[in-house]
Scaffold this motif. Structure first.
Motif, PDB file in Angstrom:
ATOM      1  N   ARG A 130      47.667  36.588  33.483  1.00  0.00           N
ATOM      2  CA  ARG A 130      45.777  36.626  32.295  1.00  0.00           C
ATOM      3  C   ARG A 130      45.913  37.733  33.878  1.00  0.00           C
ATOM      4  O   ARG A 130      45.154  38.724  33.557  1.00  0.00           O
ATOM      5  CB  ARG A 130      45.386  35.474  32.835  1.00  0.00           C
ATOM      6  CG  ARG A 130      44.093  35.499  32.257  1.00  0.00           C
ATOM      7  CD  ARG A 130      42.720  34.780  32.269  1.00  0.00           C
ATOM      8  NE  ARG A 130      43.663  33.528  31.146  1.00  0.00           N
ATOM      9  CZ  ARG A 130      43.246  32.365  31.128  1.00  0.00           C
ATOM     10  NH1 ARG A 130      42.600  31.880  32.126  1.00  0.00           N
ATOM     11  NH2 ARG A 130      43.731  31.252  30.653  1.00  0.00           N
ATOM     12  N   VAL A 131      46.366  37.667  34.775  1.00  0.00           N
ATOM     13  CA  VAL A 131      46.135  38.912  36.375  1.00  0.00           C
ATOM     14  C   VAL A 131      46.665  40.085  35.813  1.00  0.00           C
ATOM     15  O   VAL A 131      45.660  40.719  35.890  1.00  0.00           O
ATOM     16  CB  VAL A 131      46.577  38.087  37.487  1.00  0.00           C
ATOM     17  CG1 VAL A 131      45.958  39.309  38.714  1.00  0.00           C
ATOM     18  CG2 VAL A 131      45.622  36.967  38.127  1.00  0.00           C
TER      19      VAL A 131
ATOM     20  N   ASP B  66      47.294  40.815  32.589  1.00  0.00           N
ATOM     21  CA  ASP B  66      47.248  41.552  31.445  1.00  0.00           C
ATOM     22  C   ASP B  66      45.180  41.978  32.312  1.00  0.00           C
ATOM     23  O   ASP B  66      44.831  43.289  31.323  1.00  0.00           O
ATOM     24  CB  ASP B  66      46.330  40.486  30.569  1.00  0.00           C
ATOM     25  CG  ASP B  66      47.761  40.295  30.050  1.00  0.00           C
ATOM     26  OD1 ASP B  66      48.652  40.257  30.047  1.00  0.00           O
ATOM     27  OD2 ASP B  66      47.471  38.958  29.406  1.00  0.00           O
ATOM     28  N   ASP B  67      44.455  40.940  32.400  1.00  0.00           N
ATOM     29  CA  ASP B  67      43.324  41.469  33.148  1.00  0.00           C
ATOM     30  C   ASP B  67      42.593  43.343  34.052  1.00  0.00           C
ATOM     31  O   ASP B  67      41.771  43.267  33.596  1.00  0.00           O
ATOM     32  CB  ASP B  67      42.394  40.396  33.978  1.00  0.00           C
ATOM     33  CG  ASP B  67      41.669  39.558  33.563  1.00  0.00           C
ATOM     34  OD1 ASP B  67      42.004  39.143  31.755  1.00  0.00           O
ATOM     35  OD2 ASP B  67      42.003  38.639  34.551  1.00  0.00           O
ATOM     36  N   ASN B  68      44.057  43.184  34.660  1.00  0.00           N
ATOM     37  CA  ASN B  68      44.360  44.624  35.011  1.00  0.00           C
ATOM     38  C   ASN B  68      45.223  45.289  34.142  1.00  0.00           C
ATOM     39  O   ASN B  68      45.168  46.748  34.923  1.00  0.00           O
ATOM     40  CB  ASN B  68      44.851  44.370  36.354  1.00  0.00           C
ATOM     41  CG  ASN B  68      43.915  43.618  37.370  1.00  0.00           C
ATOM     42  OD1 ASN B  68      43.466  44.591  37.963  1.00  0.00           O
ATOM     43  ND2 ASN B  68      44.573  42.854  37.758  1.00  0.00           N
ATOM     44  N   GLN B  69      45.005  45.379  33.198  1.00  0.00           N
ATOM     45  CA  GLN B  69      46.108  46.182  32.230  1.00  0.00           C
ATOM     46  C   GLN B  69      47.052  46.596  33.637  1.00  0.00           C
ATOM     47  O   GLN B  69      47.408  48.218  33.236  1.00  0.00           O
ATOM     48  CB  GLN B  69      44.819  47.483  31.504  1.00  0.00           C
ATOM     49  CG  GLN B  69      43.936  46.695  30.923  1.00  0.00           C
ATOM     50  CD  GLN B  69      43.199  47.121  30.429  1.00  0.00           C
ATOM     51  OE1 GLN B  69      43.006  48.551  30.343  1.00  0.00           O
ATOM     52  NE2 GLN B  69      41.761  47.209  29.463  1.00  0.00           N
TER      53      GLN B  69
ATOM     54  N   ASP C 228      41.762  38.696  39.968  1.00  0.00           N
ATOM     55  CA  ASP C 228      41.067  38.966  38.668  1.00  0.00           C
ATOM     56  C   ASP C 228      39.673  38.996  38.578  1.00  0.00           C
ATOM     57  O   ASP C 228      39.121  39.577  37.633  1.00  0.00           O
ATOM     58  CB  ASP C 228      41.306  37.589  37.736  1.00  0.00           C
ATOM     59  CG  ASP C 228      40.899  36.169  38.720  1.00  0.00           C
ATOM     60  OD1 ASP C 228      40.325  36.694  39.829  1.00  0.00           O
ATOM     61  OD2 ASP C 228      41.149  35.460  37.754  1.00  0.00           O
ATOM     62  N   ARG C 229      39.850  39.258  40.068  1.00  0.00           N
ATOM     63  CA  ARG C 229      38.265  39.587  40.752  1.00  0.00           C
ATOM     64  C   ARG C 229      37.660  40.041  41.923  1.00  0.00           C
ATOM     65  O   ARG C 229      38.932  39.432  43.025  1.00  0.00           O
ATOM     66  CB  ARG C 229      37.728  38.053  40.582  1.00  0.00           C
ATOM     67  CG  ARG C 229      36.064  38.363  41.068  1.00  0.00           C
ATOM     68  CD  ARG C 229      35.356  37.144  40.164  1.00  0.00           C
ATOM     69  NE  ARG C 229      33.827  37.406  41.327  1.00  0.00           N
ATOM     70  CZ  ARG C 229      32.750  36.674  41.503  1.00  0.00           C
ATOM     71  NH1 ARG C 229      33.358  35.378  41.313  1.00  0.00           N
ATOM     72  NH2 ARG C 229      31.473  36.384  41.500  1.00  0.00           N
TER      73      ARG C 229
ATOM     74  N   ARG D 201      34.611  42.632  39.226  1.00  0.00           N
ATOM     75  CA  ARG D 201      35.982  43.471  38.487  1.00  0.00           C
ATOM     76  C   ARG D 201      37.599  43.340  38.724  1.00  0.00           C
ATOM     77  O   ARG D 201      37.736  43.296  40.283  1.00  0.00           O
ATOM     78  CB  ARG D 201      36.007  44.908  38.028  1.00  0.00           C
ATOM     79  CG  ARG D 201      35.792  45.608  39.540  1.00  0.00           C
ATOM     80  CD  ARG D 201      35.730  47.098  39.093  1.00  0.00           C
ATOM     81  NE  ARG D 201      35.961  47.606  40.267  1.00  0.00           N
ATOM     82  CZ  ARG D 201      37.174  48.407  40.922  1.00  0.00           C
ATOM     83  NH1 ARG D 201      37.856  49.046  40.137  1.00  0.00           N
ATOM     84  NH2 ARG D 201      37.257  49.248  42.082  1.00  0.00           N
ATOM     85  N   PRO D 202      38.491  43.144  37.971  1.00  0.00           N
ATOM     86  CA  PRO D 202      39.506  43.307  38.258  1.00  0.00           C
ATOM     87  C   PRO D 202      40.096  44.270  38.967  1.00  0.00           C
ATOM     88  O   PRO D 202      39.400  45.537  39.047  1.00  0.00           O
ATOM     89  CB  PRO D 202      40.512  43.043  36.824  1.00  0.00           C
ATOM     90  CG  PRO D 202      39.785  42.549  36.311  1.00  0.00           C
ATOM     91  CD  PRO D 202      38.122  43.060  36.870  1.00  0.00           C
TER      92      PRO D 202
END
Length: 184
Positions: free
Chosen positions: A50-51, A53-56, A109-110, A116-117
């Motif tokens: 997920r981390v 993905d959050d950062n693409q 992720d923040r 923001r990521p």
């Protein structure tokens, strides 16, 4: 050496910590003290993904199980009574090793300064157990160092520079120093 040393560093970081910090705001000639309690826990491969993905994040990633990933929750109280709490997940993706130094990307992720990521860079020196993280925010570049003295004690420094249009970091806005001790 390398990823194993980094994993051992982070294994020592898991748990509850208390830190006393002093911040020097150079442009305001202000010194502030604070106390932070925080907890570090490993995260699952699903949360690591997920981390990413959050950062693409599109760089090649080896086995997620091997990558150091953590949840960090903290609560800070300044000497003026101001309180800040935050929780985030982070992932370290090693990319190269040269001698005693392992370097790569540090994803959250923040972000601390901006909600923001964010992808930052890290460098871990196995010879002195120092983790150096450099984050380019919109207005500042934060250089954060954690030196593991032993499994119960870390020394922390935070340097925030004005983000230059180009060239070296040469305008220091904030310098923070802390002693972090594992809570019993």
């Amino acid at each position: 050496m390398g990823i194993v040393d980094l994993q051992n560093f982070f294994q020592c970081c898991v748990g509850d910590w208390i830190t006393e910090r002093t911040y020097h705001y150079l442009s305001q000639s202000l010194v502030e003290r604070s106390r932070t309690t925080f907890r570090v826990d490993p995260i699952t491969s699903d949360l690591k993904q997920r981390v990413l993905d959050d950062n693409q994040y599109s760089a090649a990633v080896s086995s997620l199980e091997e990558l150091p990933g953590f949840r960090l929750g903290f609560h800070t109280v300044s000497e003026t009574g101001e309180e800040v709490s935050q929780e985030l997940r982070m992932l370290f993706v090693p990319q190269q090793q040269q001698g005693t130094t392992l370097a790569g990307d540090y994803l959250r992720d923040r972000a601390y300064e901006e909600d923001r990521p964010i992808v930052s860079q890290f460098r871990y020196d196995t010879s002195c157990q120092e983790l150096l993280m450099t984050t380019p925010y919109t207005r500042v570049v934060s250089v954060d160092s954690i030196t593991l003295i032993n499994p119960e004690l870390r020394i922390r420094s935070i340097l925030n520079y004005q983000r230059p249009q180009a060239g070296p970091l040469d305008t220091l806005l904030l310098a923070g120093f802390g002693v972090e001790q594992k809570a019993c």
